[in-house]
Design a protein around this motif. Structure first.
Motif, mmCIF file in Angstrom:
data_model
loop_
_atom_site.group_PDB
_atom_site.id
_atom_site.type_symbol
_atom_site.label_atom_id
_atom_site.label_comp_id
_atom_site.label_asym_id
_atom_site.label_seq_id
_atom_site.Cartn_x
_atom_site.Cartn_y
_atom_site.Cartn_z
ATOM 1 N N TYR A 184 -2.430 -1.462 -1.528
ATOM 2 C CA TYR A 184 -3.341 -2.486 -1.069
ATOM 3 C C TYR A 184 -3.221 -3.602 -1.946
ATOM 4 O O TYR A 184 -2.893 -4.835 -1.231
ATOM 5 C CB TYR A 184 -4.620 -2.151 -1.222
ATOM 6 C CG TYR A 184 -5.118 -1.161 -0.374
ATOM 7 C CD1 TYR A 184 -5.736 -1.309 1.045
ATOM 8 C CD2 TYR A 184 -5.448 0.247 -0.334
ATOM 9 C CE1 TYR A 184 -6.182 -0.551 1.980
ATOM 10 C CE2 TYR A 184 -5.821 1.282 0.385
ATOM 11 C CZ TYR A 184 -6.057 1.040 1.589
ATOM 12 O OH TYR A 184 -6.715 1.724 2.313
ATOM 13 N N GLN A 185 -2.666 -3.627 -3.014
ATOM 14 C CA GLN A 185 -2.534 -4.743 -3.926
ATOM 15 C C GLN A 185 -1.063 -5.319 -3.434
ATOM 16 O O GLN A 185 -1.137 -6.611 -3.533
ATOM 17 C CB GLN A 185 -2.581 -4.314 -5.400
ATOM 18 C CG GLN A 185 -3.918 -3.969 -6.044
ATOM 19 C CD GLN A 185 -4.062 -3.634 -7.446
ATOM 20 O OE1 GLN A 185 -3.097 -2.856 -7.903
ATOM 21 N NE2 GLN A 185 -4.995 -3.854 -7.971
ATOM 22 N N ILE A 186 -0.116 -4.508 -3.159
ATOM 23 C CA ILE A 186 1.213 -4.963 -3.059
ATOM 24 C C ILE A 186 1.131 -5.919 -1.659
ATOM 25 O O ILE A 186 1.673 -6.962 -1.671
ATOM 26 C CB ILE A 186 2.186 -4.121 -2.822
ATOM 27 C CG1 ILE A 186 2.508 -3.253 -4.367
ATOM 28 C CG2 ILE A 186 3.503 -4.222 -2.102
ATOM 29 C CD1 ILE A 186 3.303 -2.018 -4.207
ATOM 30 N N LEU A 187 0.371 -5.689 -0.868
ATOM 31 C CA LEU A 187 -0.025 -6.273 0.291
ATOM 32 C C LEU A 187 -0.863 -7.252 0.417
ATOM 33 O O LEU A 187 -1.218 -8.033 1.519
ATOM 34 C CB LEU A 187 -0.141 -5.282 1.650
ATOM 35 C CG LEU A 187 0.858 -4.219 1.821
ATOM 36 C CD1 LEU A 187 0.537 -3.011 3.123
ATOM 37 C CD2 LEU A 187 2.145 -4.958 2.337
ATOM 38 N N GLU A 188 -1.572 -7.356 -0.764
ATOM 39 C CA GLU A 188 -2.510 -8.486 -1.101
ATOM 40 C C GLU A 188 -3.795 -8.345 0.099
ATOM 41 O O GLU A 188 -4.327 -9.315 0.612
ATOM 42 C CB GLU A 188 -2.007 -9.793 -0.778
ATOM 43 C CG GLU A 188 -0.882 -10.154 -1.886
ATOM 44 C CD GLU A 188 -0.077 -11.434 -1.607
ATOM 45 O OE1 GLU A 188 -0.440 -12.216 -1.180
ATOM 46 O OE2 GLU A 188 0.771 -11.513 -2.525
ATOM 47 N N VAL A 189 -4.288 -6.933 -0.156
ATOM 48 C CA VAL A 189 -5.352 -6.786 0.938
ATOM 49 C C VAL A 189 -6.285 -5.861 0.061
ATOM 50 O O VAL A 189 -6.242 -5.375 -0.914
ATOM 51 C CB VAL A 189 -5.025 -6.084 2.349
ATOM 52 C CG1 VAL A 189 -4.242 -7.303 3.116
ATOM 53 C CG2 VAL A 189 -4.224 -4.893 2.170
ATOM 54 N N SER A 190 -7.392 -5.609 0.779
ATOM 55 C CA SER A 190 -8.225 -4.482 -0.093
ATOM 56 C C SER A 190 -8.511 -3.362 1.091
ATOM 57 O O SER A 190 -8.319 -3.512 2.260
ATOM 58 C CB SER A 190 -9.757 -5.198 -0.231
ATOM 59 O OG SER A 190 -10.159 -5.730 0.776
ATOM 60 N N ARG A 204 3.135 -11.786 6.962
ATOM 61 C CA ARG A 204 3.340 -12.915 6.067
ATOM 62 C C ARG A 204 4.147 -12.618 4.847
ATOM 63 O O ARG A 204 5.028 -13.539 4.560
ATOM 64 C CB ARG A 204 1.968 -13.477 5.766
ATOM 65 C CG ARG A 204 1.944 -14.714 4.626
ATOM 66 C CD ARG A 204 0.370 -15.113 4.154
ATOM 67 N NE ARG A 204 -0.229 -13.959 3.534
ATOM 68 C CZ ARG A 204 -0.047 -13.585 2.332
ATOM 69 N NH1 ARG A 204 0.877 -14.415 1.597
ATOM 70 N NH2 ARG A 204 -0.645 -12.693 1.788
ATOM 71 N N LEU A 205 3.802 -11.617 4.256
ATOM 72 C CA LEU A 205 4.605 -11.360 3.013
ATOM 73 C C LEU A 205 6.304 -10.749 3.266
ATOM 74 O O LEU A 205 7.071 -11.293 2.649
ATOM 75 C CB LEU A 205 3.966 -10.084 2.398
ATOM 76 C CG LEU A 205 2.877 -10.296 1.745
ATOM 77 C CD1 LEU A 205 1.940 -8.893 1.409
ATOM 78 C CD2 LEU A 205 2.757 -11.227 0.585
ATOM 79 N N VAL A 206 6.440 -10.363 4.476
ATOM 80 C CA VAL A 206 7.866 -10.208 4.980
ATOM 81 C C VAL A 206 8.562 -11.321 5.115
ATOM 82 O O VAL A 206 9.801 -11.428 4.794
ATOM 83 C CB VAL A 206 7.823 -9.256 6.432
ATOM 84 C CG1 VAL A 206 9.290 -9.375 6.791
ATOM 85 C CG2 VAL A 206 7.413 -7.796 5.825
ATOM 86 N N LYS A 207 7.889 -12.391 5.722
ATOM 87 C CA LYS A 207 8.417 -13.810 5.685
ATOM 88 C C LYS A 207 8.420 -14.361 4.703
ATOM 89 O O LYS A 207 9.500 -14.894 4.366
ATOM 90 C CB LYS A 207 7.475 -14.386 6.733
ATOM 91 C CG LYS A 207 8.101 -15.961 7.234
ATOM 92 C CD LYS A 207 7.237 -16.674 8.077
ATOM 93 C CE LYS A 207 7.902 -18.074 8.438
ATOM 94 N NZ LYS A 207 6.997 -18.755 9.196
ATOM 95 N N GLN A 233 7.579 -2.948 2.147
ATOM 96 C CA GLN A 233 7.717 -2.185 3.369
ATOM 97 C C GLN A 233 7.024 -0.719 3.024
ATOM 98 O O GLN A 233 6.462 -0.066 4.052
ATOM 99 C CB GLN A 233 9.248 -2.173 3.741
ATOM 100 C CG GLN A 233 9.877 -3.413 4.042
ATOM 101 C CD GLN A 233 11.336 -3.246 4.542
ATOM 102 O OE1 GLN A 233 12.036 -2.617 3.627
ATOM 103 N NE2 GLN A 233 11.673 -3.695 5.718
ATOM 104 N N GLN A 234 7.614 -0.062 1.982
ATOM 105 C CA GLN A 234 6.919 0.853 1.529
ATOM 106 C C GLN A 234 5.316 1.115 1.789
ATOM 107 O O GLN A 234 4.652 2.017 1.929
ATOM 108 C CB GLN A 234 7.508 1.551 0.348
ATOM 109 C CG GLN A 234 9.021 1.906 0.226
ATOM 110 C CD GLN A 234 9.643 2.176 -0.896
ATOM 111 O OE1 GLN A 234 8.904 1.763 -2.185
ATOM 112 N NE2 GLN A 234 10.600 3.118 -1.141
ATOM 113 N N ALA A 235 4.907 0.020 0.954
ATOM 114 C CA ALA A 235 3.407 -0.034 0.891
ATOM 115 C C ALA A 235 2.791 -0.204 2.216
ATOM 116 O O ALA A 235 1.883 0.634 2.597
ATOM 117 C CB ALA A 235 2.803 -1.410 0.132
#
Length: 245
Positions: A184-190, A204-207, A233-235
């Motif tokens: 969740y933290q890696i993807l900046e979500v909860s 957004r993060l991929v870009k 990607q793994q997250a």
């Protein structure tokens, strides 16, 4: 090719000026006889170049890695060996040997301001490159298998000086810690965010973190960018499996 330029591969542009350039001139002049004049000529030719080159990134990494190494007030040979090995893996033995000569000089220099160095970096380097610097600093801190509290606090300070957001810092930090919240933290979500929010953040993060954005830094630094990209990607795959979307 001038001696200093050959040390750092593609050469440097904006790093030839400001507090970084002043420190480099002194360190190179004292480390290698006859190198100071080579650096002065190189500096005059390149200081007007404001775009980040591979050498700018490499020199920035050397300075900031030295700050992290010194953060606990002790300069251990074990830590220096870890950093040298990290450089070997990234640059190859010969280039790493040359970079490490300069690195040891930086480690022993007590006059340079971390804040001033970071200001120079942030005024010339893109946010993508600054984020990659923080990723490398975490890699170096974790190279002995453990990130000490003072190292983490130092990287946090550097991140603040570089104007890397707290959300991005926490996401990078999560890549080096194994716990249930990491994805969740890696993807900046909860956990409370819905699947659409997670998908949007992932896109957004991929870009933002695609390795192609750092191609100008050279193939040596793309490995770290690819590792960071793979963690994202793994997250995402972890949360897809966990949530079933």
């Amino acid at each position: 090719m001038r001696k200093f330029a050959s040390w750092i591969g593609a050469g440097i542009g904006w790093a030839a000026g400001g507090p970084i350039g002043a420190a480099l001139g002194y360190l190179i002049g004292t480390a290698l006889k006859g190198a100071a004049s080579d650096y002065s000529e190189f500096q005059a030719d390149n200081i007007k170049n404001s775009s980040t080159q591979a050498g700018d990134f490499e020199i920035s990494l050397l300075f900031l890695a030295a700050v992290v190494i010194k953060s606990d007030g002790k300069i251990l040979q074990k830590e220096l060996d870890y950093v040298r090995q990290y450089f070997v893996q990234m640059y190859g033995k010969q280039r790493a040997n040359n970079a490490f000569k300069l690195f040891k000089g930086i480690v022993n220099d007590t006059s340079l301001s971390t804040q001033e160095v970071c200001y120079q970096i942030r005024n010339h380097m893109t946010i993508e490159s600054r984020v990659q610097l923080i990723h490398f600093l975490f890699s170096i801190a974790k190279s002995d298998g453990h990130i000490a509290k003072i190292e983490l606090e130092t990287i946090q300070d550097i991140s603040n000086y570089l104007l890397v957001s707290q959300t991005s810092f926490d996401a990078l930090k999560a890549m080096f810690y194994n716990h249930t919240e990491s994805a969740y933290q890696i993807l900046e979500v909860s956990k409370s965010d819905d699947n659409d929010r997670i998908k949007k953040s992932y896109r957004r993060l991929v870009k933002l973190h695609h390795p192609d954005k750092l191609s100008h830094l050279g193939k040596e630094h793309l490995k770290g960018a690819q590792e960071k990209f793979l963690k994202i990607q793994q997250a995402y795959e972890t949360l897809k499996k966990e949530r079933g979307f």
